[in-house]
Enzyme design. Structure first.
Site, PDB file in Angstrom:
ATOM      1  CG  ASP A  11       2.568 -39.923 -40.538  1.00  8.40           C
ATOM      2  OD1 ASP A  11       1.488 -40.502 -40.415  1.00  8.40           O
ATOM      3  OD2 ASP A  11       2.972 -39.453 -41.632  1.00  8.40           O
ATOM      4  CG  ASP A 109       3.348 -42.607 -43.809  1.00  6.51           C
ATOM      5  OD1 ASP A 109       2.323 -43.075 -43.270  1.00  6.51           O
ATOM      6  OD2 ASP A 109       3.515 -41.397 -44.050  1.00  6.51           O
ATOM      7  CD  GLU A 110      -0.101 -44.048 -39.373  1.00  4.28           C
ATOM      8  OE1 GLU A 110      -0.288 -43.655 -38.214  1.00  4.28           O
ATOM      9  OE2 GLU A 110      -0.911 -43.878 -40.279  1.00  4.28           O
TER      10      GLU A 110
HETATM   11  P1  TTP Z   1      -0.162 -40.023 -44.944  1.00  7.58           P
HETATM   12  O1  TTP Z   1       0.839 -40.206 -43.854  1.00  7.58           O
HETATM   13  O2  TTP Z   1      -1.581 -39.774 -44.557  1.00  7.58           O
HETATM   14  O3  TTP Z   1       0.280 -38.788 -45.877  1.00  7.58           O
HETATM   15  P2  TTP Z   1       1.719 -38.315 -46.319  1.00  7.58           P
HETATM   16  O4  TTP Z   1       2.801 -39.104 -45.668  1.00  7.58           O
HETATM   17  O5  TTP Z   1       1.771 -38.285 -47.799  1.00  7.58           O
HETATM   18  O6  TTP Z   1       1.752 -36.800 -45.821  1.00  7.58           O
HETATM   19  P3  TTP Z   1       1.915 -36.262 -44.329  1.00  7.58           P
HETATM   20  O7  TTP Z   1       3.201 -35.480 -44.331  1.00  7.58           O
HETATM   21  O8  TTP Z   1       0.730 -35.386 -44.109  1.00  7.58           O
HETATM   22  O9  TTP Z   1       1.972 -37.428 -43.419  1.00  7.58           O
HETATM   23  O10 TTP Z   1      -0.159 -41.275 -45.905  1.00  7.58           O
HETATM   24  C1  TTP Z   1       1.022 -42.001 -46.220  1.00  7.58           C
HETATM   25  C2  TTP Z   1       1.009 -42.421 -47.670  1.00  7.58           C
HETATM   26  O11 TTP Z   1      -0.152 -43.195 -47.965  1.00  7.58           O
HETATM   27  C3  TTP Z   1       0.975 -41.256 -48.631  1.00  7.58           C
HETATM   28  O12 TTP Z   1       2.275 -40.764 -48.943  1.00  7.58           O
HETATM   29  C4  TTP Z   1       0.280 -41.831 -49.830  1.00  7.58           C
HETATM   30  C5  TTP Z   1      -0.636 -42.908 -49.267  1.00  7.58           C
HETATM   31  N1  TTP Z   1      -2.032 -42.412 -49.240  1.00  7.58           N
HETATM   32  C6  TTP Z   1      -2.865 -42.736 -50.296  1.00  7.58           C
HETATM   33  O13 TTP Z   1      -2.466 -43.443 -51.227  1.00  7.58           O
HETATM   34  N2  TTP Z   1      -4.154 -42.254 -50.280  1.00  7.58           N
HETATM   35  C7  TTP Z   1      -4.624 -41.447 -49.269  1.00  7.58           C
HETATM   36  O14 TTP Z   1      -5.788 -41.007 -49.307  1.00  7.58           O
HETATM   37  C8  TTP Z   1      -3.747 -41.123 -48.186  1.00  7.58           C
HETATM   38  C9  TTP Z   1      -4.229 -40.246 -47.063  1.00  7.58           C
HETATM   39  C10 TTP Z   1      -2.470 -41.624 -48.218  1.00  7.58           C
HETATM   40 MG    MG Z   2       2.779 -39.463 -43.621  1.00 13.40          MG
END
Ligand code: TTP
Ligand code: MG
Length: 357
Positions: A11, A109-110
Site C-alpha cells: 500500500d 494504490d494497493e
Molecule cells: P489510502 O491508501 O487509504 O490512503 P493513503 O495512501 O493516502 O495513506 P496511507 O499511507 O495511510 O495508505 O488511499 C489511497 C488514495 O485514495 C489516497 O491517497 C487518496 C484516495 N482516497 C480518497 O480519495 N478518499 C478517501 O477517503 C480515502 C481513504 C482515500
Molecule cells: Mg495508501
C-alpha cells in the site's frame, strides 16, 4: 515447497499527497492536504488524503475540508490531479507485478502478491519485500508499506501496521498474537455500522471477535458473522486473483430507424443509463468520466467525454452530463447510434473484499 502461503500486501504511503510532493519539491516539509477547495474554512467537500506531517495535526482522509482547515490552517491545500495519480499508479503496478507469481491490484494504490513459489521462507520473503520497496522508490520516487502473512486478510492488516515505508512480517506462528490486540474496525469488511453493533456486543478487538460465540454472531450478522469470526481467527483462504481490469462500463443502441427527435434520443439514453447503472451499484463501482458516442446516418461518428472532480455513482449525474454532451449534436441530422459509458472507475470495498452489512 512450504505448506503455508506467503502473501504480500503493498500500500503506497499518503499516495495522492506523496505524488504531489514528488512533482513539486517546494512542498517538502509542509503539511499537504489534497481534496476539496477549503475556501478559507468555508469550503464544502472532504479531504481525499494528506501527508504524514498534516496527520500530526489530526487531519485525516474523508474529514470535512472545513475541519481540516481549522486543525491545520498553515497547510498547503491542493485539488486532486487524477491524471498524475493514475499514471503513477500504472507504473508502480507494472513494477510490483513482476515480483509475484500471482498479482491482484485492489485499488489505485494497493495490491496483493502471492510469492509462495518465489521464495524459500518468510526470511527470504522479507528480503524480496525490501528489494521491491527500494525498486519502487528508485524508479518512481514514492514509498510504500508492505505486509507479509500467510493470507490476504492478515497481509493487509500487516501493511497498515507500520507506515510510512514500513515492513511488517507476520509468519504463521505469530498470526493470532498479531491479530488479538488490533481494533475490530481494522478487519477487512468491518465498516462503521458493523463496528457499532459489535461494540454494543462488547467486541472491541479482533481477539474479542475471535472468541465470541459463533451462533450469536450468525444470528446478528448472518453468514457474514461466521466469516468475520474466521478472519478474526486468522483464517482466510481467498486466493490472489489476477483480474482482467474493467476499464469502462456502458451501453449503446442502434435505432431501428434513424432519428432526429431529441425526445426519443433522450428517452433512449435514459434507458441505457438505467440499465448499466444497476451494474455499477451492484458491483460497488464509482466513476469519474462520462463518455458519449454519436453516429449519424452517414456513419460520421463523434465521441465526447467529461471528467468530474470526484468519483461518484450518481445516476442523475450520468443523465445530466450525457444530455449536456449530446445536445450540441442534435441539429436535425439523423442519428443512427447512440452510446453512453463511464470510465475512470474506482472499485469499492464490496468489490475487493467481503460485503459490509
Ligand atoms: P489510502 O491508501 O487509504 O490512503 P493513503 O495512501 O493516502 O495513506 P496511507 O499511507 O495511510 O495508505 O488511499 C489511497 C488514495 O485514495 C489516497 O491517497 C487518496 C484516495 N482516497 C480518497 O480519495 N478518499 C478517501 O477517503 C480515502 C481513504 C482515500
Ligand atoms: Mg495508501
Amino acid at each position: 515447497m512450504v505448506d503455508y502461503r506467503i502473501i504480500l500486501h503493498v500500500d503506497l504511503d499518503a499516495f495522492f499527497a506523496s505524488a504531489e510532493e514528488r512533482e513539486n519539491p517546494e512542498l517538502k516539509g509542509k503539511a499537504v492536504i489534497v481534496g476539496a477547495d477549503p475556501k478559507n474554512g468555508q469550503g464544502r467537500g472532504v479531504v481525499a488524503t494528506c501527508n504524514y506531517l498534516s496527520r500530526e495535526y489530526g487531519v485525516r482522509s474523508a474529514m470535512p475540508i472545513s475541519r481540516a482547515w481549522k486543525l491545520c490552517p498553515q497547510g498547503v491545500y491542493l485539488r486532486p490531479n487524477f491524471d498524475l495519480y493514475e499514471k503513477a499508479s500504472e507504473k508502480i503496478m507494472e513494477i510490483l507485478r513482476k515480483y509475484g507469481d500471482k498479482f491482484e491490484q485492489v485499488g489505485i494504490d494497493e495490491a496483493f502478491l502471492d510469492i509462495t513459489n518465489k521464495v524459500k521462507d518468510y526470511e527470504e520473503a522479507m528480503k524480496l519485500a525490501n528489494k521491491m520497496k527500494r525498486g519502487v522508490f528508485d524508479k518512481e520516487k514514492l514509498t510504500c508499506s508492505v505486509g507479509i502473512a500467510p493470507n490476504k486478510s492478515v497481509a493487509k492488516l500487516a501493511s497498515d501496521y507500520k507506515k510510512p515505508y514500513g515492513l511488517t512480517v507476520v509468519n504463521p506462528e505469530n498470526v493470532i498474537k498479531f491479530l488479538n490486540p488490533l481494533p475490530v474496525r481494522k478487519l477487512i469488511g468491518v465498516g462503521p455500522k458493523t463496528e457499532v453493533k459489535l461494540k454494543e456486543m462488547g467486541v472491541r478487538t479482533i481477539g474479542d471477535l475471535a472468541r465470541y460465540n459463533k451462533e450469536t454472531l450468525i444470528k446478528t450478522f448472518g453468514k457474514w458473522g461466521a466469516e468475520m469470526r474466521e478472519l478474526a481467527n486468522g483464517i482466510d483462504n481467498s486466493e490472489v486473483i489476477e483480474e482482467h481490469e474493467i476499464k469502462s462500463i456502458g451501453r449503446e443502441v442502434t435505432f431501428e430507424d434513424d432519428v432526429d427527435n431529441p425526445e426519443i434520443i433522450f428517452t433512449a439514453i435514459n434507458e441505457l443509463v438505467d440499465e448499466f447503472h444497476e451494474e455499477l451499484i451492484g458491483s460497488d463501482i464509482k466513476f469519474r468520466t462520462i463518455n458519449i458516442k454519436i453516429r449519424y446516418e452517414d456513419f460520421e461518428t463523434h465521441t465526447r467525454a467529461k471528467t468530474l472532480q470526484f468519483y461518484t455513482n450518481d445516476k442523475e449525474t450520468i443523465k445530466k452530463t450525457t444530455k449536456e454532451l449530446v445536445s450540441p449534436f442534435l441539429h436535425g441530422k439523423k442519428i443512427r447510434l447512440i452510446g453512453v459509458r463511464v470510465s475512470g472507475l474506482k472499485f469499492g470495498e464490496k468489490q475487493k473484499t467481503l460485503k459490509e452489512i
